[in-house]
Design an enzyme around this catalytic site. Structure first.
Site, mmCIF file in Angstrom:
data_model
loop_
_atom_site.group_PDB
_atom_site.id
_atom_site.type_symbol
_atom_site.label_atom_id
_atom_site.label_comp_id
_atom_site.label_asym_id
_atom_site.label_seq_id
_atom_site.Cartn_x
_atom_site.Cartn_y
_atom_site.Cartn_z
ATOM 1 N N TYR A 266 31.855 19.963 -30.276
ATOM 2 C CA TYR A 266 32.841 19.238 -31.085
ATOM 3 C C TYR A 266 34.269 19.713 -30.838
ATOM 4 O O TYR A 266 35.203 19.143 -31.364
ATOM 5 C CB TYR A 266 32.524 19.383 -32.570
ATOM 6 C CG TYR A 266 31.356 18.534 -32.998
ATOM 7 C CD1 TYR A 266 31.554 17.389 -33.746
ATOM 8 C CD2 TYR A 266 30.067 18.876 -32.640
ATOM 9 C CE1 TYR A 266 30.489 16.603 -34.125
ATOM 10 C CE2 TYR A 266 28.990 18.101 -33.018
ATOM 11 C CZ TYR A 266 29.203 16.965 -33.755
ATOM 12 O OH TYR A 266 28.152 16.184 -34.127
ATOM 13 N N LYS B 275 19.413 27.034 -30.229
ATOM 14 C CA LYS B 275 18.689 26.677 -29.006
ATOM 15 C C LYS B 275 18.983 27.756 -27.960
ATOM 16 O O LYS B 275 19.381 27.486 -26.819
ATOM 17 C CB LYS B 275 19.155 25.273 -28.561
ATOM 18 C CG LYS B 275 18.358 24.644 -27.461
ATOM 19 C CD LYS B 275 16.968 24.200 -27.852
ATOM 20 C CE LYS B 275 16.219 23.696 -26.630
ATOM 21 N NZ LYS B 275 14.769 23.574 -26.846
#
Ligand code: NAI
Length: 380
Positions: free
Chosen positions: A135, A202
């Site tokens: 982002y 992750k």
């Protein structure tokens, strides 16, 4: 008398409708709980289309100046104007005021139809990092001079081979950004007496960014909450801190929702898991949220401006109302918050609800936004 100043932005599309339904309920709950001793002092700020119509700007300087000194604010949804110097008003507000934690509690409300068997086991609160990750907006288009230059640099200087036609995005994640988010999540778990904080990442694939988030989260817990927070598998009593890989987290929160409570995660993971969990308890219409920094807590409806139903008295004010209810809890006006939670349950049980809920509840009668607001008010 305790008076709290709250700045509000109505928002675009259904914003004004849901705000007009919400504000009287917040006021009435406070009055019912505390009589004259507690009160909101509401101050309107302009943003979005209303601001543009009145000032020629979507985000006037006066709004930014007021927010710079504010402690509490609440907003409806804002359209993203096309072709201006920023990507989105929401992103701009988050970045300018460093609202680094997006906090979304997700809990089942009785009576709402859900796609899962035991939605009542879902009681989680997501802390999504709001300022970093993909982002950050550092992106270069496939075939652009910038992308080519970067790909060549990666090959020549770093020994990293990337196809010359690739579009490129950069994913920055910092120790400081991760730690302040995890700190907020742990503080929340302590304050609300929650059993665990799970770091969702992750890191098995993106070792330096997502894996970094995991490592810095544990580091922070060790540095600042030793004795209060205990790592999963280690001896001792306290709030458990553990971590799960993002894909497993999606399975686990579906299959064993009772095992998860507070979730701290990076920006993109947080985006996904917020919507997935909201769906698990029956959709986005009733999901509240806040974007929080160290100075300002900015509450907001989690849905968008719903242009197709705007101005038709069809919108559900529940998301904005429950965001306002989070604000009541945050400032310690918990009795007023409890009144609203009880009213929402009672009103839904009575099955006279807005169109989105009526579609999900068997035998429900559809009422307008304003009328649903009045029902909620009368059930306080
Ligand atoms: P949306 O949330 O506005 O609409 C998605 C669907 O949900 C539509 O079918 C809509 O009618 C329905 N819906 C949304 N809120 C509802 C409510 N309170 N009651 C009943 N039904 C409701 O998402 P969409 O269409 O992707 O975005 C529309 C605009 O909103 C875009 O300009 C987008 O940028 C903006 N947006 C703003 C957000 C914010 O200010 N935080 C968040 C998401 C989108």
């Amino acid at each position: 008398m305790t008076q709290k100043t709250v700045y509000y932005i109505e928002g675009d599309g259904i914003g004004a409708e849901v705000w007009n339904a919400t504000r009287p309920i917040l006021n009435a709950a406070v009055e019912k709980a505390y009589g004259d001793s507690n009160k909101f002092d509401w101050q309107e700020l302009l943003a979005g289309e209303k601001a543009f119509a009145e000032t020629g700007e979507h985000l006037p300087q006066a709004t930014m100046d007021a927010l710079a000194g504010a402690e509490l604010a609440i907003k409806g949804p804002l359209n993203t104007p096309v072709g201006e110097g920023f990507r989105s008003l929401n992103v701009t507000l988050r970045q300018v005021f460093d609202l680094y934690a997006c906090i979304r509690p997700i809990k089942y409300i009785k009576g709402i139809e859900s796609p899962v068997k035991r939605p009542d086991l879902v009681d989680m609160c997501i802390f999504r990092e709001n300022t970093e990750d993909v982002y950050a907006g550092i992106e270069f288009k496939s075939g652009s001079a910038e992308a080519k230059k970067l790909i060549e640099f990666l090959a020549d200087e770093m020994g990293a081979k990337v196809d010359i036609t690739a579009g490129i995005g950069i994913k920055p994640i910092t120790p400081a950004g991760s730690k302040r988010l995890v700190k907020k999540a742990i503080e929340y778990a302590i304050e609300k007496n929650k059993p665990s904080v799970t770091l969702m990442h992750k890191g098995n694939i993106m070792k330096t960014t997502e894996g970094g988030f995991r490592a810095w989260g544990y580091e922070l817990a060790e540095e600042e909450f030793k004795g209060t927070v205990v790592r999963e598998g280690e001896a001792g009593d306290g709030i458990i801190i553990n971590d799960r890989i993002a894909d497993a987290m999606f399975q686990n929160t579906l299959m064993y929702p009772e095992q998860y409570s507070v979730i701290a995660t990076t920006n993109l993971n947080g985006d996904y898991i917020s919507d997935a969990l909201a769906a698990q308890v029956g959709g986005l219409g009733l999901s509240p949220g806040v974007n929080m920094g160290d100075n300002l807590a900015f509450y907001e409806a989690t849905h968008g401006t719903a242009p197709t139903i705007a101005g038709k008295d069809l919108a559900n004010p529940g998301s904005l109302l429950l965001s306002g209810t989070m604000m009541l809890e945050h400032i310690g006006w918990t009795e007023a918050a409890a009144l609203i939670h009880a009213s929402v349950e009672k009103s839904i049980a009575a099955k006279r609800v807005t169109i989105d809920l009526a579609a999900q509840i068997e035998g429900a009668e559809q009422v307008g936004c304003q009328e649903f607001g009045e029902i909620l008010l009368s059930n306080l």
